[in-house]
Design an enzyme around this catalytic site. Structure first.
Site, PDB file in Angstrom:
ATOM      1  N   GLU A   1       0.721  -1.051  -0.009  1.00  0.00           N
ATOM      2  CA  GLU A   1       0.227   0.074  -0.029  1.00  0.00           C
ATOM      3  C   GLU A   1       0.716   1.281  -0.038  1.00  0.00           C
ATOM      4  O   GLU A   1       1.666   1.368   0.759  1.00  0.00           O
ATOM      5  CB  GLU A   1      -0.917  -0.062   1.125  1.00  0.00           C
TER       6      GLU A   1
ATOM      7  N   GLU B   1       3.987   9.149  -0.593  1.00  0.00           N
ATOM      8  CA  GLU B   1       2.485   9.161  -1.082  1.00  0.00           C
ATOM      9  C   GLU B   1       2.205  10.584  -1.810  1.00  0.00           C
ATOM     10  O   GLU B   1       1.666  10.646  -2.892  1.00  0.00           O
ATOM     11  CB  GLU B   1       1.714   8.655   0.166  1.00  0.00           C
TER      12      GLU B   1
ATOM     13  N   GLU C   1     -10.394   4.793   9.410  1.00  0.00           N
ATOM     14  CA  GLU C   1     -10.780   4.402   8.099  1.00  0.00           C
ATOM     15  C   GLU C   1     -11.222   2.940   7.643  1.00  0.00           C
ATOM     16  O   GLU C   1     -10.666   1.937   7.018  1.00  0.00           O
ATOM     17  CB  GLU C   1      -9.462   4.365   6.910  1.00  0.00           C
TER      18      GLU C   1
ATOM     19  N   ASP D   1      -2.517  14.366   7.072  1.00  0.00           N
ATOM     20  CA  ASP D   1      -2.053  13.246   6.586  1.00  0.00           C
ATOM     21  C   ASP D   1      -0.805  13.251   5.545  1.00  0.00           C
ATOM     22  O   ASP D   1      -0.958  13.431   4.394  1.00  0.00           O
ATOM     23  CB  ASP D   1      -2.920  12.157   5.498  1.00  0.00           C
TER      24      ASP D   1
HETATM   25  O1  GCW Z   1      -2.408   8.461   4.227  1.00  0.00           O
HETATM   26  C1  GCW Z   1      -3.351   7.384   4.034  1.00  0.00           C
HETATM   27  C2  GCW Z   1      -3.139   6.504   3.079  1.00  0.00           C
HETATM   28  C3  GCW Z   1      -3.699   5.209   3.448  1.00  0.00           C
HETATM   29  C4  GCW Z   1      -3.007   4.465   4.650  1.00  0.00           C
HETATM   30  C5  GCW Z   1      -3.474   5.560   5.733  1.00  0.00           C
HETATM   31  C6  GCW Z   1      -2.862   5.169   7.246  1.00  0.00           C
HETATM   32  C7  GCW Z   1      -2.197   2.446   5.587  1.00  0.00           C
HETATM   33  O2  GCW Z   1      -3.364   6.977   1.998  1.00  0.00           O
HETATM   34  O3  GCW Z   1      -3.074   4.438   2.341  1.00  0.00           O
HETATM   35  O4  GCW Z   1      -3.438   3.177   5.033  1.00  0.00           O
HETATM   36  O5  GCW Z   1      -3.038   6.955   5.437  1.00  0.00           O
HETATM   37  O6  GCW Z   1      -2.098   5.760   7.426  1.00  0.00           O
HETATM   38  O7  GCW Z   1      -3.484   4.168   7.873  1.00  0.00           O
END
Ligand code: GCW
Length: 687
Positions: free
Chosen positions: A167, A401, A294, A373
């Site tokens: 991921e 990311e 999430e 994030d």
């Molecule tokens: O940044 C987001 C990502 C997800 C990630 C989530 C997290 C692993 O897009 O892919 O999941 O954070 O940190 O839990």
């Protein structure tokens, strides 16, 4: 000369400088391991690593002895073992358990270099440091170094899935799994462990925090033998293995109907589970948990809170010294965009702050550096330091990311340094994140730093060769956060690309500028989130604007930004301690780079820089592209000075970065020109 980058910064090329070669060879002809020290485990690794590096750099491996026979030699020693090395080291009491010394000692009859520490792991770190010095062409005849890591937990988190995907992985597939099996070839894993140990990493969680069906079984008899194999390889390099666990394990694999943390059957199941894991992996590190986040299961389902959930797991791991790393990335991911009162940035603080003091001692709250994030630019999460009686650790993201996905160059050390140096004022001036994460502002029993890995099974580990600098730099920085970005970049560059001055100059300066370049052509003034939904690479200004994720910029024809002030906004600014709360809350005081994170302003608002917001957007987007072009030019000058394979590979990526930068520039500029109707003061092309 071809080169796939597999060796990363542990290249150990033959030393060409005659003087240096002679000096190194003088000390490194004989490796002494004092009699009585068992040659196994990590100490053996240290000796093997040293011999390997020396053979490769100097052309001949040292002879290994228990008693010195030469007049000059190198000695490895675990201090406190009662050998002569204890005296020679001169009673260094300041060393922590993982700290080491590298010292050149001159006596009447003999001269030697001591690489020693209080633990075997420390000796391994000393060896890697010594090899680094030689690889960088440094003198070693006057060593007097004492090193101790700032943080006790120095971790990496993998977001690897058992089907082999990663991921947010931008460097191929997993090195641990494929096709729902744990891979049986340990060689790549050993090479990975070497790289990580060489920069001081001492804990690695090997599976995604999103624990799907297959990975849920990693803590069962079916897969524990395989996991134990990885743990053993890690163990040779002083790295503890951690696993992400599924909070609903009792239901998914335990045959129970509930995961209620206060249910005795649930607690009993986890206790047995922990016992089983430790039977297979005696030095197991602990569980990493993403719960009620999430769409992952968690204690909320049962009307319990995060402390109940974390403590239940902590109780199970406690007898073995295991840790629970409990993530704070908890927010409503089903938000209605029409609802202006909910603010995702507030969520972690709102959820966790009231629970201060309720967590067991072997729980650590793992907090992302920013409240949203891993954006290009965010303020530091106000949760840091806000919990005096709860262990906390930092979570960074090495995987790029939101910062170019290892296609674009974005050296993240400067960003992380800003975060670490941020003063929270929670206990008065000097309460920096750096000190909080070290447990020296509040007396935490456990703390440290972790980060999401950027590696995969690409030959060069990180996709982009230059993204190796983030992995290397992360380890160095969390060992010693006082190192400057420049020092780290330079150390990496010399080891990875050799000592040529032109190569050095281009690499170091490009790396140092790259974050600001990326910020310039993507996200102005802290706004964030104007990315292609789900993929997060490339522009889509309104991609997240009417979504459920709580990530909005609120641009209209008059202005842009998120009002997080107390008087008219979400009140997020009040989660900070004074003076930060006031600074962020005030339109006048708020720093430019975070303006749109905290305030909604007209396009004509004048920044501290003197420019209007709209002109800033245009200027930075043009500048971002120009700087990518500039660095492509500079890189081209290195043709012939960098091996052909890596040269071509980086050239390819940089051209791709340029395309991306242009796309961002034109879409962002056009979007805001159309919204605002205000032309560029310099009349450049906007579509
Ligand atoms: O940044 C987001 C990502 C997800 C990630 C989530 C997290 C692993 O897009 O892919 O999941 O954070 O940190 O839990």
């Amino acid at each position: 000369m071809g080169d796939n980058g597999y060796a990363a910064w542990l290249r150990y090329g033959q030393v060409k400088d005659e003087t240096r070669l002679e000096q190194y060879a003088g000390w490194m002809g004989e490796l002494v391991l004092p009699a009585g020290v068992p040659m196994e485990g990590i100490l053996k690794t240290a000796a093997v690593e040293l011999s390997r590096g020396i053979r490769s750099m100097l052309g001949a491996a040292p002879s290994v002895t228990h008693e010195p026979s030469r007049q000059r030699f190198i000695v490895l020693g675990v201090l406190g073992g009662g050998t002569w090395v204890d005296d020679a080291a001169g009673g260094v009491t300041a060393l922590t358990n993982e700290g080491y010394l590298l010292k050149t000692v001159r006596e009447a009859e003999k001269e030697y270099i001591i690489a020693a520490g209080k633990s075997e792991k420390a000796v391994l770190y000393a060896v890697f440091h010594l090899l680094r010095l030689m690889q960088s062409g440094a003198a070693i005849d006057q060593l007097n170094l004492v090193e101790s890591p700032k943080y006790s937990l120095r971790m990496i988190n993998h977001w690897d899935n058992m089907d082999g995907s990663v991921e947010r992985g931008y460097s191929g597939r997993s090195i641990f799994y494929d096709n729902n099996n744990v891979l049986s070839d340990s060689e790549r894993i050993r090479d990975y462990a070497r790289l990580m140990a060489s920069v001081g990493i001492n804990g690695i969680a090997i599976n995604n925090v999103n624990v799907h069906r297959e990975e849920t079984f990693l803590i069962t008899e079916k897969l524990l033998p395989d996991v134990a194999r990885i743990a053993e390889v890690f163990g040779e390099y002083g790295i503890k293995l951690f696993l992400s666990v599924n909070y609903a394990g009792t239901i998914e694999i335990g045959g129970l109907e509930t995961a209620d943390p206060l249910d005795p059957a649930v607690r009993g199941w986890w206790k047995e589970k922990a016992a089983e894991v430790y039977r297979y992996i005696p030095d197991f590190g602990g569980f990493l948990v993403k719960a009620d986040s999430e769409n992952r299961p968690g204690p909320f389902t049962y009307g319990r809170d995060h402390a109940d959930g974390a403590n239940m797991l902590a109780e199970a791991l406690e007898p073995y010294g295991g840790l629970v790393l409990w993530r704070c990335f908890v927010y409503n991911c089903h938000q209605d965009w029409r609802d202006r009162s909910t603010d995702r940035a507030r969520a972690a603080y709102d959820h966790f702050k009231p629970l201060d003091g309720r967590f067991k001692d072997n729980v650590i709250l793992q907090i992302k550096n920013g409240p949203m994030d891993f954006q290009v630019r965010e303020p530091v999460s106000p949760l840091f330091g806000a919990m005096e009686h709860t262990n906390q650790m930092m979570e960074f993201q090495i995987a790029q990311e939101y910062t170019g996905q290892q296609k674009d160059v974005c050296f993240l050390i400067p960003q992380w340094k800003e975060v670490l140096n941020f003063d929270t004022y929670v206990k008065g001036a000097g309460s920096t994140v750096k000190e909080i994460a070290a447990g020296s502002v509040h007396a935490y029993t456990h703390s440290g730093i972790t980060a999401v890995s950027n590696i995969g099974n690409d030959e060069n580990w990180t996709g982009h060769h230059l993204a190796q600098a983030n992995l290397y730099g992360y380890g160095c920085l969390i060992w010693n956060p006082e190192l400057s970005s420049e020092e780290i970049a330079a150390e990496w560059a010399v080891q990875t690309f050799g000592g040529n001055k032109d190569v050095q100059e281009v690499l170091v300066n490009f790396l140092l500028e790259s974050w600001s370049i990326y910020e310039n052509y993507t996200a102005p003034l802290g706004v964030g989130w104007m990315v292609t939904p789900h993929y997060h690479y490339g522009p889509d200004i309104d991609g997240y604007e009417y979504s459920k994720w709580g990530t909005y910029h609120f641009a209209d024809h008059k202005g842009i930004g998120v009002d997080r002030t107390v008087a008219t906004g979400t009140g997020y600014s009040s989660q900070y301690t004074l003076p930060n709360a006031e600074i962020y809350d005030s339109l006048e005081a708020c720093p430019d780079e975070l303006l749109l994170f905290f305030h909604h302003v007209p396009y004509t608002h004048r920044l501290k820089s003197g420019k209007t917001v709209i002109q800033h957007i245009y200027d930075t987007h043009f500048a971002g592209v120009e700087r990518v072009e500039y660095w492509i030019g500079r890189w081209q000058e290195l043709e012939g000075l960098v091996d052909g394979d890596r040269f071509r590979h980086v050239t390819g990526r940089m051209n791709r970065q340029l395309e991306n930068a242009k796309q961002w520039r034109d879409i962002v500029n056009t979007y805001f020109f159309r919204k605002s109707g205000i032309p560029d003061a310099r009349n450049r092309v906007i579509y």
